[in-house]
Scaffold this motif. Structure first.
Motif, short mmCIF file in Angstrom:
data_model
loop_
_atom_site.label_atom_id
_atom_site.label_comp_id
_atom_site.label_asym_id
_atom_site.label_seq_id
_atom_site.Cartn_x
_atom_site.Cartn_y
_atom_site.Cartn_z
N SER A 1 0.82 -1.21 0.00
CA SER A 1 0.00 0.00 0.00
C SER A 1 0.85 1.26 0.00
O SER A 1 0.54 2.24 -0.69
CB SER A 1 -0.92 -0.01 1.23
N SER A 2 1.96 1.25 0.75
CA SER A 2 2.82 2.43 0.82
C SER A 2 3.46 2.75 -0.53
O SER A 2 3.84 3.89 -0.80
CB SER A 2 3.91 2.22 1.87
N LYS A 3 3.57 1.74 -1.39
CA LYS A 3 4.15 1.93 -2.73
C LYS A 3 3.07 2.08 -3.80
O LYS A 3 3.37 2.13 -4.99
CB LYS A 3 5.02 0.72 -3.10
N ASP A 4 1.79 2.12 -3.37
CA ASP A 4 0.65 2.13 -4.28
C ASP A 4 0.68 0.91 -5.20
O ASP A 4 0.45 1.00 -6.39
CB ASP A 4 0.62 3.41 -5.11
N GLN A 5 1.01 -0.25 -4.60
CA GLN A 5 1.10 -1.49 -5.36
C GLN A 5 0.25 -2.59 -4.73
O GLN A 5 0.55 -3.77 -4.84
CB GLN A 5 2.56 -1.95 -5.44
N LEU A 6 -0.83 -2.20 -4.05
CA LEU A 6 -1.73 -3.18 -3.46
C LEU A 6 -2.38 -3.99 -4.57
O LEU A 6 -3.03 -3.43 -5.45
CB LEU A 6 -2.80 -2.47 -2.62
N PHE A 7 -2.16 -5.31 -4.52
CA PHE A 7 -2.62 -6.15 -5.63
C PHE A 7 -4.13 -6.33 -5.61
O PHE A 7 -4.78 -6.32 -6.65
CB PHE A 7 -1.92 -7.51 -5.59
N THR A 8 -4.70 -6.54 -4.43
CA THR A 8 -6.14 -6.77 -4.37
C THR A 8 -6.72 -6.31 -3.04
O THR A 8 -6.12 -6.48 -1.99
CB THR A 8 -6.47 -8.27 -4.58
#
Length: 450
Positions: free
Chosen positions: A211-218
């Motif tokens: 989430s901190s990298k804006d890479q939350l997969f789902t």
């Protein structure tokens, strides 16, 4: 010294493969933990709004007679103002007395604003119908067989109100501690406690870093929240995939270019896994959903120009390409022993690789125990499960094989929530083996006759 040099020489092949978990999992785990602790120590204080905004809570209902009342009760126990919550129960063609549970809740919790709407078959259709019925600034979806922690809704709204760039978020999912402790059967308890541990580390640590990298997969299908205005810009939930929650995540982040995060302070408690059969079908369903959504969005976000910078590509490489070493570790043992490798050397090699994965679990164990300080009871239970760091690598190894089977089934069968169970799979394997043995015998018989 001679024996150490001999062991290292013989283990050279395996040491090469041991570099994979070191590079792909251990080093990133340590770096991520340091970053996670830094983020935890520098959290900004969230300020409550002057007036709490209206929130719509959607609960898809399908044969939820036994769990629905408790779910509504957990909504009633929220610290969020009751007059600012709209609860929509979206009945998904139930055949039991789910309506009776709703009627009981109406009488028991008169302050709640409850609605019961009938929808078409399928969870995605139920959610889409209820979304059109919602009137809140924020829309929160929760499953009917779980329970909200009392501050969950308030903590989610606080995140939204203090960061206007957030379009959607997922909550943290944990198996209910009391239910995990009451699981019957030794092996079932081991499975349930590993699942609890996996969820705690995945949501409190893993997804927080993503989430901190804006890479939350789902976002979790069991507990997610949206700004309603953003939700109405999407195509809503896809009814043609078993991964509708992952599809919604990619719609918002990839298609709309908006921010999706996790609110680790909003906890939703679910029932522990019912046994290995459920784990087998569940993980295959998750794998199929991941592959379907990835296939649809890979072309949009993973062109050659951004191939190596795209997190989706890295995720697919780690999830699928690096499942190959696990196959090597499993099957190569038989081949190497046949080629004269010492069984003791192979055992030492496996212990080395296993120890590396235990190290990853220990690193995550420390970070998650710190992150659970806000929930002393939960933290106490988690800390008592320190021994799961020793069993978690085996649990993850088994799950990786189930996911591999899910990939194969995804290529050969149609998408369905009713995935083939392990008993059905075993029957099919037996049938194929019997047919192959029969074919070999017939070929031998023909050769003898010739």
């Amino acid at each position: 010294m001679y024996w150490i040099n001999l062991a290292l020489t013989r283990m050279g092949f395996w040491i090469t493969w041991a570099l994979i978990p070191i590079v792909v999992e251990i080093i990133p785990a340590i770096v991520s933990t340091i970053k996670l602790m830094y983020m935890h120590m520098h959290q900004k204080k969230l300020l409550p709004p002057g007036k709490w905004p209206y929130v719509s809570i959607i609960v898809p209902v399908y044969n939820s007679e036994d769990t629905l009342f408790a779910c509504i009760e957990s909504i009633n126990n929220q610290t969020y103002p009751k007059d600012a919550m709209q609860i929509i129960l979206a009945n998904n063609q139930s055949t039991d007395d789910s309506f009776g549970a709703y009627a009981k809740a109406q009488n028991t919790f008169p302050e709640l604003i409850l609605r019961y709407v009938n929808t078409d078959n399928g969870k995605a259709k139920a959610l889409n119908t209820a979304i059109y019925e919602s009137i809140g600034t924020y829309v929160i979806n929760i499953d009917s067989d779980g329970l909200l922690e009392s501050h969950a809704v308030e903590n989610m709204v606080l995140r939204f109100e203090n960061d206007l760039s957030i379009a959607a978020m997922t909550g943290a999912i944990l198996p209910k501690e009391e239910l995990v402790q009451n699981v019957k059967g030794f092996w079932h308890r081991i499975l349930a406690k590993n699942e609890y541990y996996e969820y705690a580390q995945a949501f409190m640590s893993g997804r927080t870093i993503e989430s901190s990298k804006d890479q939350l997969f789902t976002m979790s299908g069991a507990f997610s929240a949206f700004r309603r205005e953003v939700l109405m810009e999407t195509f809503l939930y896809d009814i043609d995939t078993v991964g509708e929650d992952t599809n919604m995540t990619f719609q918002i982040r990839t298609r709309l270019g908006k921010k999706v995060v996790i609110c680790a302070d909003a906890i939703f408690y679910v029932e522990p896994i019912s046994g290995f059969k459920e784990l087998y079908t569940q993980r295959q369903r998750w794998q199929r959903g991941e592959m379907e959504v990835t296939h649809n969005y890979m072309a949009q976000s993973a062109g050659l120009k951004r191939f190596f910078n795209n997190f989706l590509v890295r995720r697919m490489m780690i999830d699928h390409t690096f499942s190959f070493p696990r196959m090597i570790w499993t099957f190569a043992s038989f081949v190497l022993i046949a080629f004269g490798f010492s069984a003791w050397i192979l055992l030492l090699s496996y212990l080395l690789i296993y120890s590396l994965y235990v190290l990853v679990a220990v690193v995550n164990y420390i970070s998650v125990s710190i992150l659970l300080r806000k929930y002393p009871k939960e933290q106490h239970y988690y800390v008592r499960l320190w021994w799961v760091t020793l069993t978690l690598p085996i649990y993850v190894f088994v799950c990786s094989w189930i996911r591999l089977i899910g990939i194969i089934n995804a290529m050969t069968t149609k998408a369905s929530w009713g995935m083939r169970g392990i008993n059905t799979e075993m029957d099919r394997i037996k049938y194929v083996l019997k047919d192959d043995i029969k074919t070999v015998k017939e070929e031998r018989r023909k050769r003898k006759e010739d």
